[in-house]
Design an enzyme around this catalytic site. Structure first.
Site, PDB file in Angstrom:
ATOM      1  N   ASP A  92       0.849  -1.193   0.000  1.00 53.08           N
ATOM      2  CA  ASP A  92       0.000   0.000   0.000  1.00 53.08           C
ATOM      3  C   ASP A  92       0.883   1.240   0.000  1.00 53.08           C
ATOM      4  O   ASP A  92       2.053   1.197   0.406  1.00 53.08           O
ATOM      5  CB  ASP A  92      -0.950   0.006   1.193  1.00 53.08           C
ATOM      6  CG  ASP A  92      -0.249   0.272   2.520  1.00 53.08           C
ATOM      7  OD1 ASP A  92       0.683  -0.493   2.846  1.00 53.08           O
ATOM      8  OD2 ASP A  92      -0.604   1.240   3.217  1.00 53.08           O
ATOM      9  N   GLU A 156      -0.129  -0.482   5.793  1.00 50.46           N
ATOM     10  CA  GLU A 156       0.862   0.114   6.696  1.00 50.46           C
ATOM     11  C   GLU A 156       0.737   1.633   6.738  1.00 50.46           C
ATOM     12  O   GLU A 156       0.839   2.241   7.807  1.00 50.46           O
ATOM     13  CB  GLU A 156       2.267  -0.293   6.256  1.00 50.46           C
ATOM     14  CG  GLU A 156       3.368   0.052   7.255  1.00 50.46           C
ATOM     15  CD  GLU A 156       3.913   1.465   7.107  1.00 50.46           C
ATOM     16  OE1 GLU A 156       4.554   1.955   8.058  1.00 50.46           O
ATOM     17  OE2 GLU A 156       3.681   2.087   6.052  1.00 50.46           O
TER      18      GLU A 156
END
Length: 451
Positions: A92, A156
């Site tokens: 991500d 994250e």
């Protein structure tokens, strides 16, 4: 680089690495599904899973984590009786911010001036490619000498804790003797660095209400309590005159001991404008690695364009607080919320809500894994000695893993050196750093297996 066979293999694989990073960067995998399609993150997760399967990984799985995102897991068996090493990265990315401010499109990997530009190129899709390069180089030169577990996180950057909670619910899944977190970076390009401390973080949303609705500033301004003005006062109370963070009851407990960071170098790395001073006191290393630091990362208020002459009835901000090792993030959250409530003026109604949290981390630098990495980096970066540095950012999973596996040795390396400008426009990665760190990781795995 050198005549080392591992280094030669990595060099030969760089064109493939660039092609793969191009594919991975193309996914707009921001784990904020109000702004970006979930399908983009799912596409990136499937890309990683397919890459692991192609390398012979077993038990490859898309893990549905409690925050609604997916992490990718895979296991590559090594020789019988070998140690187990966990390799971490995340797919991500941060939102691209203002896409018009990018020199080239953020989700198209573009080479310019010897660097590869694109959102996530360094943080941390490049970390995924680094792990793949290291493993391919070992497979081409005698095999992978340890059992490998790979975990690639899907949220994250949002700090929503999905993988941390999943790991706590499945404590055997990520168990390892050593853990390499590929989400940090060298102190500068060409200087091999292991990050030994991470600040923790908390995110708090602050809402202030003063009126039933907006009022005409000409008719009511001067007596009607302005929610935006109240919010501004609250936010200003979080900093001293010199810019130091001032949350009531929260103070630094340690000083940084290790690699120093000159003000001149920091000004260059941070691209501070001429004539603008740095904030805070103490050394730069103290300020960014060992001290609490508050940042207002968003405010909801009327934009200048289209604004009307109104007293605002409501205002909202998102406040980030970085907390150093030795400070409990949950306690820091309580102190921040109490400070905001105590400093809200005029009896305005205030609400605070925690929306993200991660604990700080400090590594044991005397472990065998650190010696193995120092030797590996000495080969990958000829003439250089591995340095220890802190990192102002947080990787919440680190403390979760340290708590679950207290005997595991945790090392943080990666591609996010200052020139990478992670989280900003025009993020980029140095292909030379990708090459050298892939070599270093491969040699580390060999060294670690040899004891």
């Amino acid at each position: 680089m050198s005549s080392n066979p591992v280094a030669e293999t990595v060099a030969s694989l760089l064109p493939r690495a660039r092609a793969e990073l191009t594919e991975l960067v193309a996914f707009k995998s921001v784990a904020d599904f109000d702004q970006f399609p979930r399908s983009e993150s799912e596409g990136a997760a499937n890309w990683v899973a397919d890459a692991l399967r192609a390398e012979g990984f077993e038990d490859v799985a898309l893990l549905d984590t409690p925050d609604g995102t997916q992490s990718v897991y895979g296991y590559l068996p090594g020789p019988e009786g070998a140690e187990t090493v966990l390799l971490y990265a995340h797919y991500d990315v941060q939102p691209p911010l203002d896409e018009s401010a990018w020199t080239t499109p953020p989700f198209e990997l573009t080479e310019r001036d010897g660097r590869w530009y694109g959102r996530g190129a360094a943080d941390c899709k490049g970390g995924v490619i680094m792990h793949l390069l290291a493993l391919r180089a070992l497979k081409a030169n005698g095999g992978v000498p340890v059992h490998i577990k790979v975990i690639v996180e899907g949220s994250e950057e949002m700090g929503t804790g999905g993988l941390e909670r999943y790991a706590e619910q499945h404590p055997e899944l990520l168990r390892a003797d050593a853990i390499v977190i590929g989400d940090a970076g060298n102190f500068r390009v060409g200087l091999p660095t292991v990050t030994t401390t991470l600040r923790g973080m908390t995110l708090v949303r602050v809402q202030i209400d003063t009126l039933a609705g907006n009022l005409h500033s000409g008719q009511f301004g001067g007596a009607a309590p302005d929610a935006l003005a109240a919010l501004i006062r609250v936010l200003d109370s979080l900093r001293a005159e010199d810019g130091s963070t001032t949350v009531d009851g929260l103070a630094p407990e340690t000083r940084w001991e290790g690699l120093e960071y000159t003000e001149e170098q920091f000004r260059t790395d941070a691209k501070v404008l001429d004539g603008v001073g740095l904030i805070g006191d103490g050394s730069v290393a103290d300020r960014i690695w060992a001290d609490p630091a508050v940042t207002v990362i968003g405010i909801d208020c009327p934009p200048v364009v289209g604004a009307t002459p109104s007293v605002q009835s409501s205002a909202r901000a998102l406040v980030s607080l970085r907390v150093p090792p030795g400070v409990d993030a949950a306690e820091a959250t309580k102190l921040l919320q109490a400070h905001v409530e105590a400093h809200t003026p005029w009896g305005a109604r205030v609400r605070t809500e925690q929306v993200g949290q991660g604990q700080a981390f400090r590594a044991d630098t005397g472990s065998p894994a650190y010696r193995a990495m120092a030797d590996a980096m000495g080969v990958a970066y000829p003439g250089e000695t591995m340095q220890y540095a802190g990192q102002g950012g947080s990787i919440p999973l680190c403390n979760t893993l340290a708590g679950l596996y207290p005997e595991a040795e945790i090392l943080l390396i990666g591609l996010s050196e200052p020139e990478a400008q992670i989280h900003a426009v025009n993020e980029s990665v140095s292909p030379e750093e990708l090459e050298r760190l892939s070599v270093a990781e491969a040699l580390f795995l060999r060294n670690y297996a040899a004891g």
